[in-house]
Write a protein that holds these residues in place. Sequence first.
Motif, short mmCIF file in Angstrom:
data_model
loop_
_atom_site.label_atom_id
_atom_site.label_comp_id
_atom_site.label_asym_id
_atom_site.label_seq_id
_atom_site.Cartn_x
_atom_site.Cartn_y
_atom_site.Cartn_z
N LYS A 73 35.67 32.02 39.90
CA LYS A 73 35.78 30.95 38.90
C LYS A 73 34.40 30.39 38.56
N VAL A 74 33.55 30.26 39.58
CA VAL A 74 32.20 29.74 39.36
C VAL A 74 31.42 30.71 38.48
N VAL A 75 31.54 32.02 38.75
CA VAL A 75 30.83 33.03 37.95
C VAL A 75 31.28 32.92 36.49
N LYS A 76 32.60 32.79 36.27
CA LYS A 76 33.12 32.68 34.89
C LYS A 76 32.57 31.44 34.19
N GLU A 77 32.51 30.31 34.90
CA GLU A 77 31.99 29.09 34.29
C GLU A 77 30.50 29.19 34.00
N VAL A 78 29.73 29.78 34.92
CA VAL A 78 28.29 29.96 34.69
C VAL A 78 28.08 30.85 33.48
N LYS A 79 28.88 31.91 33.37
CA LYS A 79 28.79 32.83 32.23
C LYS A 79 29.03 32.08 30.93
N THR A 80 30.06 31.25 30.91
CA THR A 80 30.40 30.49 29.71
C THR A 80 29.35 29.43 29.39
N LEU A 81 28.94 28.67 30.39
CA LEU A 81 28.00 27.57 30.18
C LEU A 81 26.63 28.05 29.71
N LEU A 82 26.17 29.16 30.26
CA LEU A 82 24.81 29.62 29.96
C LEU A 82 24.77 30.74 28.94
N GLY A 83 25.94 31.25 28.55
CA GLY A 83 25.97 32.34 27.57
C GLY A 83 25.42 33.64 28.14
N LEU A 84 25.64 33.87 29.42
CA LEU A 84 25.14 35.07 30.07
C LEU A 84 26.19 36.17 30.05
N GLY A 85 25.75 37.38 30.33
CA GLY A 85 26.67 38.47 30.57
C GLY A 85 27.27 38.31 31.96
N LEU A 86 28.35 39.00 32.22
CA LEU A 86 29.03 38.87 33.51
C LEU A 86 28.11 39.25 34.67
N LYS A 87 27.35 40.32 34.52
CA LYS A 87 26.46 40.78 35.58
C LYS A 87 25.40 39.72 35.90
N GLU A 88 24.77 39.16 34.86
CA GLU A 88 23.72 38.16 35.07
C GLU A 88 24.29 36.90 35.72
N ALA A 89 25.48 36.48 35.28
CA ALA A 89 26.12 35.29 35.86
C ALA A 89 26.42 35.52 37.34
N LYS A 90 26.94 36.70 37.67
CA LYS A 90 27.27 37.01 39.07
C LYS A 90 26.00 37.01 39.92
N GLU A 91 24.93 37.63 39.42
CA GLU A 91 23.67 37.67 40.15
C GLU A 91 23.12 36.26 40.39
N LEU A 92 23.25 35.41 39.39
CA LEU A 92 22.77 34.03 39.52
C LEU A 92 23.57 33.28 40.58
N VAL A 93 24.89 33.40 40.54
CA VAL A 93 25.75 32.72 41.52
C VAL A 93 25.51 33.27 42.92
N ASP A 94 25.32 34.59 43.04
CA ASP A 94 25.07 35.21 44.34
C ASP A 94 23.75 34.75 44.95
N SER A 95 22.81 34.31 44.11
CA SER A 95 21.50 33.91 44.62
C SER A 95 21.44 32.43 45.04
N ALA A 96 22.58 31.73 45.06
CA ALA A 96 22.59 30.32 45.43
C ALA A 96 22.01 30.16 46.83
N PRO A 97 21.23 29.12 47.08
CA PRO A 97 20.87 28.02 46.20
C PRO A 97 19.84 28.45 45.15
N CYS A 98 20.08 28.00 43.91
CA CYS A 98 19.21 28.38 42.80
C CYS A 98 19.35 27.38 41.66
N ASN A 99 18.35 27.40 40.77
CA ASN A 99 18.42 26.58 39.57
C ASN A 99 19.33 27.26 38.57
N ILE A 100 20.31 26.54 38.07
CA ILE A 100 21.21 27.05 37.05
C ILE A 100 20.61 26.77 35.68
N LYS A 101 20.04 25.58 35.52
CA LYS A 101 19.43 25.21 34.23
C LYS A 101 18.30 24.24 34.53
N GLU A 102 17.17 24.45 33.88
CA GLU A 102 16.02 23.57 34.04
C GLU A 102 15.80 22.80 32.75
#
Length: 126
Positions: A73-102
């Motif tokens: 669910k978090v990956v889907k929301e990150v994808k929607t909020l940031l306009g990313l592709g599914l792969k990029e959103a998953k990689e971002l969520v997997d790298s937590a802790p991380c900056n989602i938006k600066e």
Amino acid sequence: MADVKAIAESLVNLTIKEVTELVTIMKDEYGIEPAAAAVAVAAGPAGGGGDDAPAEKTEFDVVMTSAGGEKLKVVKEVKTLLGLGLKEAKELVDSAPCNIKEGASKSEAESMKATLEGVGASIELK
């Protein structure tokens, strides 16, 4: 109307590199600045002439400290909020802790925080 939907689909599936390239083209060729930059510029200096009062923070970093138990669910929301592709959103969520938006505005940062915490992620605003 079908053409507009196709354009929307294309935009949603852009990679981060492609989004960066699109922003550069829009800025250089059409003079269109990203909305976040326009908000920061429009805010300008605070108050009149007194340097005694501390300026209110106008830009925030949205930091995901944990994806929580509902990672999909978090990956889907990150994808929607940031306009990313599914792969990029998953990689971002997997790298937590991380900056989602600066450099997000206060309202945008709080909205993102509420949305992501609503699906189980742990979020900090810095």
